[in-house]
Design a protein around this motif. Sequence first.
Motif, PDB file in Angstrom:
ATOM      1  N   THR A   1      -4.415  -1.234  -2.860  1.00  0.00           N
ATOM      2  CA  THR A   1      -5.080  -0.129  -1.954  1.00  0.00           C
ATOM      3  C   THR A   1      -5.626  -0.995  -0.607  1.00  0.00           C
ATOM      4  OG1 THR A   1      -7.783  -0.603  -2.250  1.00  0.00           O
ATOM      5  CG2 THR A   1      -6.022   1.099  -3.996  1.00  0.00           C
TER       6      THR A   1
ATOM      7  N   ALA B   1       0.875  -1.081  -0.133  1.00  0.00           N
ATOM      8  CA  ALA B   1       0.173   0.143  -0.310  1.00  0.00           C
ATOM      9  C   ALA B   1       1.138   1.266   0.143  1.00  0.00           C
ATOM     10  CB  ALA B   1      -0.599   0.122   1.187  1.00  0.00           C
ATOM     11  N   VAL B   2       1.826   1.398   0.644  1.00  0.00           N
ATOM     12  CA  VAL B   2       3.289   2.488   0.991  1.00  0.00           C
ATOM     13  C   VAL B   2       2.668   2.567  -0.577  1.00  0.00           C
ATOM     14  CG1 VAL B   2       5.049   3.065   1.376  1.00  0.00           C
ATOM     15  CG2 VAL B   2       3.521   1.849   3.060  1.00  0.00           C
ATOM     16  N   ASN B   3       3.823   1.496  -1.126  1.00  0.00           N
ATOM     17  CA  ASN B   3       4.629   1.539  -2.534  1.00  0.00           C
ATOM     18  C   ASN B   3       3.245   1.973  -4.561  1.00  0.00           C
ATOM     19  OD1 ASN B   3       7.166   1.430  -2.011  1.00  0.00           O
ATOM     20  ND2 ASN B   3       6.718  -0.642  -1.303  1.00  0.00           N
ATOM     21  N   GLY B   4       1.541   1.991  -3.246  1.00  0.00           N
ATOM     22  CA  GLY B   4       0.966   2.363  -4.252  1.00  0.00           C
ATOM     23  C   GLY B   4       0.604   0.778  -5.510  1.00  0.00           C
ATOM     24  N   LEU B   5       0.711   0.155  -4.646  1.00  0.00           N
ATOM     25  CA  LEU B   5       0.921  -1.730  -5.528  1.00  0.00           C
ATOM     26  C   LEU B   5      -0.587  -1.695  -4.890  1.00  0.00           C
ATOM     27  CD1 LEU B   5       3.590  -3.090  -5.131  1.00  0.00           C
ATOM     28  CD2 LEU B   5       3.064  -1.676  -7.211  1.00  0.00           C
TER      29      LEU B   5
END
Length: 327
Positions: A26, A20-24
């Motif tokens: 939600t 989630a931190v890497n935007g991969l």
Amino acid sequence: MNALNSFSFAIIALAGGVLAVNGLVTVGVIVIFVEYSRQFTRPLNDLANQFNLVLSAIAGAERVFSVLEEKKEQADEQDAKVIDWEVQGNVQFQNVSFSYDTTPTIQDVTYHVNAGQTVALVGKTGAGKTTMMNLLTRFYELDEGEILLDGISISTLTRDSLRENMAVVLQDPFLFHETVLENVRYSVPEATREEVIEACKLANAHPFIRELSQGYDTLLEDGKGISQGQKQLLSIARAILRNPKLLLLDEATSSIDSVTEMHLQRALDTLMQGRTSFVIAHRLNTVKNADQLFIFDDGTIVEHGSHEELIDQRGVYYELHTAQQFD
């Protein structure tokens, strides 16, 4: 299973947090995966719970089958007599022998107890004291010899009529999931409330019963909520209500403190008045006033007499008494 749930949640939360931190992914995807993991382990949890239930059921079934497989008590002889006379309480053991298997437990025991006397059976554990009481109540049948009640062999009497003239107070009395009143009334189901209360007064149980939340109507949940000494007082009240001619006390004061023992001893003194009483006790100070003491060892009587006589003999009883004095 709880450890597996916690471990899977930690892995998904950690991996999902990184993704989630890497935007991969939600947050919603992470929540869905957590729910999926719970759905995956739920059947395993249910299976484990069912396994525990099966084990509990097996343990319960073993206890049930052990009761069902218990041998029935031997039926009375067809010509067995019902006690239809006023029992006096004279008891004679004549050359009594008994064994549970091939090893003799009681060997050629002979003694006589007059009506109204109190006799104490003393000896180490396994000496045969409780077996003697079981023979008197006909829970076991003799191998040799006979036991006479008022001159009549108890083997010729029906067990029910014999036991109707007896009361037994055990070391650990059993109380039912019932009220105090019904627990005491168990010995005489037709007894009135007034008779139960009078028996409890004689047993010194009335004071503590009055302090219970509902008095004599207080529900005892399998004996919980009252002390061991109070249970014994209720057991003594049962015996008083029964008004037996023969009284059998098996370690009735062994598992209580000294103060409670004093109250119990007063109740027992009331109970034993005018009754032929057999007392088993390891605490010798509770049987010093017995009319006769019989010292058992390996199923035989090695000494007998009053407390003073046995002390003067300086034998087995003297050694037991001296050892307890210094405990």
